[in-house]
Design an enzyme around this catalytic site. Structure first.
Site, PDB file in Angstrom:
ATOM      1  N   CYS A  70      -7.920 -28.592   3.137  1.00 27.40           N
ATOM      2  CA  CYS A  70      -6.841 -29.371   2.517  1.00 27.40           C
ATOM      3  C   CYS A  70      -5.516 -28.632   2.424  1.00 27.40           C
ATOM      4  O   CYS A  70      -4.460 -29.188   2.738  1.00 27.40           O
ATOM      5  CB  CYS A  70      -7.262 -29.864   1.139  1.00 27.40           C
ATOM      6  SG  CYS A  70      -7.449 -28.572  -0.116  1.00 27.40           S
ATOM      7  N   HIS A 108      -7.644 -28.825  -4.823  1.00 22.94           N
ATOM      8  CA  HIS A 108      -7.243 -29.688  -3.723  1.00 22.94           C
ATOM      9  C   HIS A 108      -5.724 -29.842  -3.722  1.00 22.94           C
ATOM     10  O   HIS A 108      -5.081 -29.788  -4.773  1.00 22.94           O
ATOM     11  CB  HIS A 108      -7.907 -31.063  -3.879  1.00 22.94           C
ATOM     12  CG  HIS A 108      -7.625 -32.015  -2.766  1.00 22.94           C
ATOM     13  ND1 HIS A 108      -7.917 -31.727  -1.450  1.00 22.94           N
ATOM     14  CD2 HIS A 108      -7.050 -33.253  -2.754  1.00 22.94           C
ATOM     15  CE1 HIS A 108      -7.551 -32.750  -0.688  1.00 22.94           C
ATOM     16  NE2 HIS A 108      -7.028 -33.672  -1.458  1.00 22.94           N
ATOM     17  N   ASP A 124      -2.960 -38.084   2.269  1.00 22.69           N
ATOM     18  CA  ASP A 124      -3.983 -37.043   2.196  1.00 22.69           C
ATOM     19  C   ASP A 124      -4.723 -36.985   3.530  1.00 22.69           C
ATOM     20  O   ASP A 124      -5.593 -37.809   3.799  1.00 22.69           O
ATOM     21  CB  ASP A 124      -4.949 -37.324   1.056  1.00 22.69           C
ATOM     22  CG  ASP A 124      -5.839 -36.130   0.725  1.00 22.69           C
ATOM     23  OD1 ASP A 124      -5.924 -35.218   1.564  1.00 22.69           O
ATOM     24  OD2 ASP A 124      -6.429 -36.111  -0.364  1.00 22.69           O
TER      25      ASP A 124
END
Length: 283
Positions: A70, A108, A124
């Protein structure tokens, strides 16, 4: 990013430079990113340093033709979007584990993106299986997406009984992101910078408790809305309707060919799991 770097990044995605930073342009870039730049944690097991600096992230994704997890994927995507004129704010999240507990702070990295035609979006490209398109940030009802039914809702108290946001009415409270009714991660809406996530990236790439040190994964969306995933030596094709084909790769050369032909990643050797162990939740 200079113009040549922007063009190289867009070339990796198979995209043309958008005329304006609109929501339609964001949607196309988001989907292309998921289809072409894999979610992978190979660096953890290859002994490669993970550096959260914009130029290093872009070089990894564009120059080296790699993916990442991420911090790397959304970090690099933020650089591209900013260069194209989008308004981008990094946000910190904590991932829900299989037991329903929240992970570590800065677990994250996701993006809050503003477009010139109005609205803000949760982008995302670094959460593995998630929405194919950005989600409307201010929408609190269900949002249909090829990846499932999503909802962004106000978060309740955490395990310590604390409510996120610190009572700041301007900033607002934490938000839970749900997929098909199941909470995926909790977002803080306070703006962050890339360097804030250094400790989280270090923990995930070194801790024996992190699932990233205990498993190998390389995964991306396919053009038909399905997903292809290589977990160590297990190759899985999942169709858009949920049907799945699984094959075990017996030889190292097979593994290297799959990395090269299915994910565009050229390796000299097959990665091996750094810290084998049972995976019991999200890190």
């Amino acid at each position: 990013m200079n113009p040549a770097q922007i063009d190289a990044y867009l070339g990796r995605l198979g995209a043309v430079r958008p005329a304006r930073p609109t929501v339609d342009a964001l949607r196309e870039l988001h989907l292309r990113h998921l289809r072409t730049v894999p979610f992978e944690n190979l660096s953890v097991h290859l002994g490669e340093e993970i550096v959260l600096a914009e130029e290093r992230l872009v070089e990894k994704v564009v120059g080296a033709g790699r993916g990442g997890f991420c911090y790397e994927l959304n970090g690099a995507f933020a650089v591209l979007l900013t260069a194209l004129g989008f308004g981008v704010t990094p946000l910190a999240g904590r991932v829900y584990g299989a037991d329903g507990r929240l992970g570590i702070p800065y677990d994250h990295l996701a993006l809050r993106v503003r477009t010139v035609d109005g609205g803000e979006w949760l982008a995302d490209v670094g959460f593995g299986t998630h929405s194919h398109y950005p989600l409307a940030f201010a929408e609190r009802g269900e949002q249909a997406d090829p990846g499932g039914t999503f909802r962004i809702g106000e978060a309740g108290p955490d395990e310590a009984g604390a409510v996120g946001g610190g009572g700041d009415r301007v900033v607002g409270g934490d938000l839970d992101v749900l997929r098909d009714g199941e909470p995926q991660y909790r977002l803080e809406v306070r703006p962050r910078v890339l360097g804030d996530f250094t400790a989280g990236a270090w923990w995930h790439s070194t801790s024996p408790s992190s699932h990233f040190t205990r498993s190998l994964v390389c995964s991306r969306l396919t053009g038909d809305g399905g997903r292809i995933t290589l977990s160590d030596r297990t190759l899985k094709w999942t169709a858009a309707d949920g049907t799945r084909e699984v094959r075990e790769l017996e030889h190292e050369e097979e593994v290297l060919v799959v990395y090269r032909e299915r994910f565009g990643i050229v390796l000299d050797c097959v990665p091996t799991v750094r810290n084998p162990g049972k995976i019991d939740g999200n890190g």
